[in-house]
Design an enzyme around this catalytic site. Sequence first.
Site, PDB file in Angstrom:
ATOM      1  N   CYS A  91       0.824  -1.211   0.000  1.00 20.43           N
ATOM      2  CA  CYS A  91       0.000   0.000   0.000  1.00 20.43           C
ATOM      3  C   CYS A  91       0.856   1.259   0.000  1.00 20.43           C
ATOM      4  O   CYS A  91       0.327   2.366  -0.135  1.00 20.43           O
ATOM      5  CB  CYS A  91      -0.932  -0.018   1.202  1.00 20.43           C
ATOM      6  SG  CYS A  91      -1.560  -1.666   1.558  1.00 20.43           S
ATOM      7  N   HIS A 145      -9.165   3.832  -1.113  1.00 19.98           N
ATOM      8  CA  HIS A 145      -7.795   3.329  -0.970  1.00 19.98           C
ATOM      9  C   HIS A 145      -7.436   2.359  -2.092  1.00 19.98           C
ATOM     10  O   HIS A 145      -7.332   1.147  -1.879  1.00 19.98           O
ATOM     11  CB  HIS A 145      -7.660   2.669   0.407  1.00 19.98           C
ATOM     12  CG  HIS A 145      -6.283   2.155   0.716  1.00 19.98           C
ATOM     13  ND1 HIS A 145      -5.133   2.676   0.160  1.00 19.98           N
ATOM     14  CD2 HIS A 145      -5.872   1.141   1.541  1.00 19.98           C
ATOM     15  CE1 HIS A 145      -4.073   2.002   0.621  1.00 19.98           C
ATOM     16  NE2 HIS A 145      -4.499   1.073   1.453  1.00 19.98           N
TER      17      HIS A 145
END
Lengths: 383, 383
Positions: free
Chosen positions: A85, A332
Amino acid sequence: MRDVAIIGVSQTKFGELWDTSFRDMITEAGLKAIQDSGIKGVDLDAMYVGNMSAGLFVEQEHIASLIADQAGLNPLPCTRVEAACASGGLALRSGIMAVASGYHDIVISAGVEKMTDVVDPTPIVATASDQEWEAQQGVNFPSLYAMIARRHMYEYGTTREQLAMFSVINHKNGARNPLAQFGMEITIDQVLNSSIVADPLRLLDCSPITDGAAAVILCPAEDARKYTDSPVYVKASTQASGTIALHERKDITTIDSTVHAARKAYKMAGLTPKDIDAVEVHDCFSINGLLAIEDLGFVEKGKAGPFVEDGMTEIDGQIPVNPSGGLKSRGHPLGATGIAQAAEIVWQLRGQAGKRQVKDIEVGMTHNIGGTGGTAAVHILSN
Amino acid sequence: MRDVAIIGVSQTKFGELWDTSFRDMITEAGLKAIQDSGIKGVDLDAMYVGNMSAGLFVEQEHIASLIADQAGLNPLPCTRVEAACASGGLALRSGIMAVASGYHDIVISAGVEKMTDVVDPTPIVATASDQEWEAQQGVNFPSLYAMIARRHMYEYGTTREQLAMFSVINHKNGARNPLAQFGMEITIDQVLNSSIVADPLRLLDCSPITDGAAAVILCPAEDARKYTDSPVYVKASTQASGTIALHERKDITTIDSTVHAARKAYKMAGLTPKDIDAVEVHDCFSINGLLAIEDLGFVEKGKAGPFVEDGMTEIDGQIPVNPSGGLKSRGHPLGATGIAQAAEIVWQLRGQAGKRQVKDIEVGMTHNIGGTGGTAAVHILSN
């Protein structure tokens, strides 16, 4: 080392983009950033793309080549950078180094993730954890962060309501961000009554599954005013690693990689936490927003809960956190998040953030982590 | 821009390493490179790792964090770089830029791939091609390169025997490389009688499925003699993109990305093909070895077949090609190949290549490509 400036930014709409492919998203983000920057496509010298797992999400590796091709940019050198991420944050950092080194002058750093083309993204996201010691044993990210949350509550008296408040403020900001995935406000009661995902974390503590892309255009600081009247300067770009598996840590309520990267960033910029006027933090889960506020040095360890509860992280608070809506509300898309954070800080520094504009902002920070903190990237940007 | 030197290199044994995990291989390569360099592990400032598809091969993304952790290097900034089979070349280039920029002083650039933990690696390797326009239509790398070979034979009269000769010379060299996957010599007849994979390419035209890792240690050129008496200097580090899909090219017998990267590399180094004393080329298939010799400028387009047939690429020939054994004999662990090529050139420049030593070598080149040339990376190294 040459100083580096950001002269253009972009973000696609974040969300479940059923009608938009991986190729479409990244091309849209790239072209918008080029338009925003005042350069022409042919001025580009190199591209870096943050992406966590196109191999598993869309069965395509070698995406940097695919993107160069799709965007008509050959023979532009294009490189994919991956750190789960934090892939976007590292793509930004790689682009900054490419300019700082003198190897390239005008560089695009982008990020992209297409997460909704698979039936179950959770096992794919879990490849960011320690596969042998965590994922294969049945623990996934909600449960890893749930353990962190439980321990933080135990050690410091952090309450369920304080965690909820982090999501509430995120959504309040995100409701003012037209590119956010979730444009609605939520209440503490809604968070507390949402479905349990991994106790104590509930659905509205968790960032969503998102498709999206974002991009920034970089150039040597000394050239920035050739292209734009509102350049933003890179004051610090740092990165650190921490244990990939949670069980190896002395203390799971601190993310060491964030602490290390932040310390280096403040030193590089010659600044302290008090100098930061807004910060985009990596709140993949509400508890991680609290950890970030502590580990970046805005409050002492254990004090983030009351700090958030008292409204100190709202847009008009002591340190505005996630004016964009953060991972929870903006969304996200893993590899795009670090770049979208930088885009938000640039819009804030330019005074272009509309109804979510932070007042009198001169310095902003981004904080992007991979997994449970195996990687952290921190950037400090200023006018 | 700071000049950059290589002060340490390593390669694990390449092969089907059933007893060795992904983690074991990369740690072994890293530690050996550190030992070779004269630095201590704590001197390292950053790590770059080239890897094509740990996500699909071993269900693990975020491998840079995993490696930092496994090797006890936290909080070292660690970044994975991916460009299919050129991942290693780009990890080397990223490390060079990190040092050149002044962001980092001592950097390890490594590469690793564990390919034998899956039943069928072919669909995974195919994610380096255009998934939607190539792989999903049933075409894989042997068949893509078979089309290139057919066209090269049609256009330039290249013969089946000339293709075979490229493999024969590779194995002759690889038989003298104790780290090579295949340590036996082969004959033209053996190549011509090996199983058809994709006509006209036969088994002994194809690089194998390989596990392995390699690493190099980089530092500012001005500091290199603090650590070693035999530094090797980076004279050029370049990269270019080409169409990811074969059908988009005007001419499939030329790999444009190689041509662009080579042209930039010669310019950067102030050298011409005649100045190169040995080259490691990306011969994933024998035909690609011939294309490389042409596209790097060692012979005119179409002339590589007779050139190889005449022995001009042997270790004592006009331009020694693949003294290591190349991808065919040394093996091709995708993300490690670009780094292993650099390690070989460093050993050659140091005079440490044993029975495969090229005489009077002062300048060497590496050529690493992704897919059918969507990405190419070229490096020129010298004493």
